[in-house]
Design a protein around this motif. Structure first.
Motif, PDB file in Angstrom:
ATOM      1  N   ASP A 155       0.825  -1.201   0.000  1.00  0.00           N
ATOM      2  CA  ASP A 155       0.000   0.000   0.000  1.00  0.00           C
ATOM      3  C   ASP A 155       0.864   1.258   0.000  1.00  0.00           C
ATOM      4  O   ASP A 155       1.760   1.398   0.827  1.00  0.00           O
ATOM      5  N   PRO A 156       0.600   2.192  -0.910  1.00  0.00           N
ATOM      6  CA  PRO A 156       1.453   3.393  -1.006  1.00  0.00           C
ATOM      7  C   PRO A 156       1.410   4.289   0.217  1.00  0.00           C
ATOM      8  O   PRO A 156       2.320   5.083   0.426  1.00  0.00           O
ATOM      9  N   ILE A 157       0.359   4.176   1.023  1.00  0.00           N
ATOM     10  CA  ILE A 157       0.317   5.025   2.216  1.00  0.00           C
ATOM     11  C   ILE A 157       1.463   4.666   3.160  1.00  0.00           C
ATOM     12  O   ILE A 157       1.940   5.489   3.931  1.00  0.00           O
ATOM     13  N   TYR A 158       1.936   3.418   3.071  1.00  0.00           N
ATOM     14  CA  TYR A 158       3.061   2.971   3.875  1.00  0.00           C
ATOM     15  C   TYR A 158       4.371   2.986   3.099  1.00  0.00           C
ATOM     16  O   TYR A 158       5.422   3.288   3.640  1.00  0.00           O
ATOM     17  N   TYR A 159       4.308   2.608   1.834  1.00  0.00           N
ATOM     18  CA  TYR A 159       5.528   2.348   1.070  1.00  0.00           C
ATOM     19  C   TYR A 159       5.681   3.323  -0.097  1.00  0.00           C
ATOM     20  O   TYR A 159       5.029   3.179  -1.127  1.00  0.00           O
ATOM     21  N   GLY A 160       6.504   4.309   0.077  1.00  0.00           N
ATOM     22  CA  GLY A 160       6.923   5.141  -1.040  1.00  0.00           C
ATOM     23  C   GLY A 160       5.913   6.120  -1.591  1.00  0.00           C
ATOM     24  O   GLY A 160       6.052   6.558  -2.729  1.00  0.00           O
ATOM     25  N   ALA A 161       4.887   6.470  -0.824  1.00  0.00           N
ATOM     26  CA  ALA A 161       3.941   7.467  -1.322  1.00  0.00           C
ATOM     27  C   ALA A 161       4.634   8.815  -1.459  1.00  0.00           C
ATOM     28  O   ALA A 161       5.245   9.297  -0.510  1.00  0.00           O
ATOM     29  N   PRO A 162       4.564   9.448  -2.634  1.00  0.00           N
ATOM     30  CA  PRO A 162       5.204  10.763  -2.784  1.00  0.00           C
ATOM     31  C   PRO A 162       4.502  11.852  -1.993  1.00  0.00           C
ATOM     32  O   PRO A 162       5.117  12.852  -1.625  1.00  0.00           O
ATOM     33  N   ASP A 163       3.203  11.641  -1.699  1.00  0.00           N
ATOM     34  CA  ASP A 163       2.424  12.679  -1.020  1.00  0.00           C
ATOM     35  C   ASP A 163       1.340  11.997  -0.183  1.00  0.00           C
ATOM     36  O   ASP A 163       0.206  11.827  -0.612  1.00  0.00           O
ATOM     37  N   ARG A 164       1.685  11.615   1.032  1.00  0.00           N
ATOM     38  CA  ARG A 164       0.741  10.899   1.886  1.00  0.00           C
ATOM     39  C   ARG A 164      -0.450  11.766   2.284  1.00  0.00           C
ATOM     40  O   ARG A 164      -1.570  11.273   2.418  1.00  0.00           O
TER      41      ARG A 164
END
Length: 392
Positions: free
Chosen positions: A156-165
């Motif tokens: 999930d990008p919220i945990y892994y590598g999100a450019p803009d959480r």
């Protein structure tokens, strides 16, 4: 003499000093003492360590503080006091303490509206925040914003590598009215980090360093995994030593005071550890979910990180580990493990004052067991990520 034997002898010496010789504690760390010197029976603590080895549990550190003194300091895998650990959701508990400092200073208010604050610092998100105008800071800190986020995608990008959480959090969908239901979702600590950082006028990690970490003599700390805009999450990413986790527990135990200085107000500590959206949850702190027979509050992190505060015992228990996560939020295998360790071993050690008599045999037994524990590897009960590796 073999290299392994030399390592074990050196380890035994350092462990003996840590458990029985306050003279050798770092000035910035908790003073150390033997269990029996503060009326604690070391035998159940030895049995606890033996159980961990027998069941081959991946418990990396286990500490007990009594009367402000570090009386039991167990490490495995050759780890030392200065290794730090990914704390996962204990990051939230530190955030709650930082929020208390801001509330005490009038920079934050529990009833402040979150969306207008975030829209001021991120005008590009004003439209996405339009349906979140009723959310107040206390909703964010009590897991009752009513927001829905789909956590199903792998990695999930919220945990892994999100450019803009913050953009991901702002675009979530309101499910129920704020303040009506407890829902443990990691959207909330993203909103907390951004809101409290805006209130502080600096990134939350910088504020925490200035007002918590440095005043409390912490070292080897790091708040990692910021997104590309520099925003850390308040839900994960903080790394602390186990002894500094114990300091946080001691801070809560003493009503916000550390070495004579009021770091956060006693009123905030009471508020933070009182039920809000659920009987067992305050502002990011859990309540009476480890020990049900007496007052208790604790911090809990994914895979088995815990700070347990026992006010009636004037004691704090800390564990870092890689234990199984199966079983759900409050009944996961690592939660069941810490319940067992505290209730079946730590509390009897604290209770058994009649047998808390220091003897050469008791000192030898504890030193020997800690030596064996220091080389124990344990079998990881949860999938390991690179962040799970302890660091110096």
């Amino acid at each position: 003499m073999s290299t392994l034997r030399i390592r074990r002898i050196c380890g035994a010496i350092s462990l003996a000093l840590a458990t029985a010789a306050p003279l050798f504690a770092q000035a910035s760390d908790l003073p150390t003492a033997s269990p029996e010197s503060v009326g604690v029976d070391s035998r159940p603590l030895v049995q606890l360590s033996q159980m961990i080895r027998k069941e081959n549990l991946d418990v990396r550190s286990f500490l007990v503080v009594k009367d402000g003194k570090l009386i039991y300091e167990r490490y495995s895998k050759g780890l030392t006091r200065n290794h730090n650990y990914e704390l996962y959701s204990i990051t939230k508990n530190v955030t709650a303490l930082a929020a208390g400092v801001l509330v005490d200073e009038g920079k934050s208010k529990l009833d402040e509206k979150v969306a207008p604050i975030l829209a001021r610092v991120r005008p590009d998100l004003e439209k996405a925040l339009a349906d979140k105008q009723a959310i107040e800071l206390w909703h964010v800190l009590s897991m009752s914003t009513g927001l829905f986020y789909d956590f199903k995608p792998t990695d999930d990008p919220i945990y892994y590598g999100a450019p803009d959480r913050l953009k991901l959090a702002a675009e979530t969908t309101p499910k129920v009215a704020p303040g009506t239901a407890f829902d443990y979702t990691d959207v909330n600590p993203i909103l907390a980090s951004a809101t409290l950082g805006a209130d502080a006028g600096m990134p939350l990690q910088d504020f925490a360093e200035a007002r918590l970490f440095k005043p409390m003599g912490m070292t080897h700390y790091a708040w990692e995994r910021a997104d590309e805009r520099g925003l850390v999450s308040s839900g994960w990413g903080l790394r602390l030593r186990a002894v500094d986790m114990a300091k946080l527990g001691q801070l809560v135990l003493t009503g916000g005071r550390w070495e004579g200085r009021q770091i956060v107000s006693q009123a905030w500590v009471r508020t933070m550890t009182a039920p809000t959206s659920a009987p067992w949850y305050g502002y990011y702190w859990w309540i009476n979910d480890i020990v049900a027979t007496e007052p208790e509050t604790h911090a809990m992190g994914f895979k088995g990180q815990f700070i347990v505060v026992l006010p009636e015992r004037n004691a704090v228990v800390v564990m870092t580990s890689m234990l199984p996560i199966e079983g759900g939020l409050r009944e996961s295998q690592n939660v069941l493990a810490i319940r067992r360790m505290v209730n079946d071993y730590v509390l009897p050690a604290l209770d058994n004052q009649a047998h808390a008599k220091p003897t050469p045999a008791s000192r030898k037994a504890l030193t020997r067991e800690l030596e064996l524990a220091s080389q124990h590897q344990g079998r990881a009960g949860a999938p390991a990520d690179p962040t799970d590796t302890p660091k110096l």
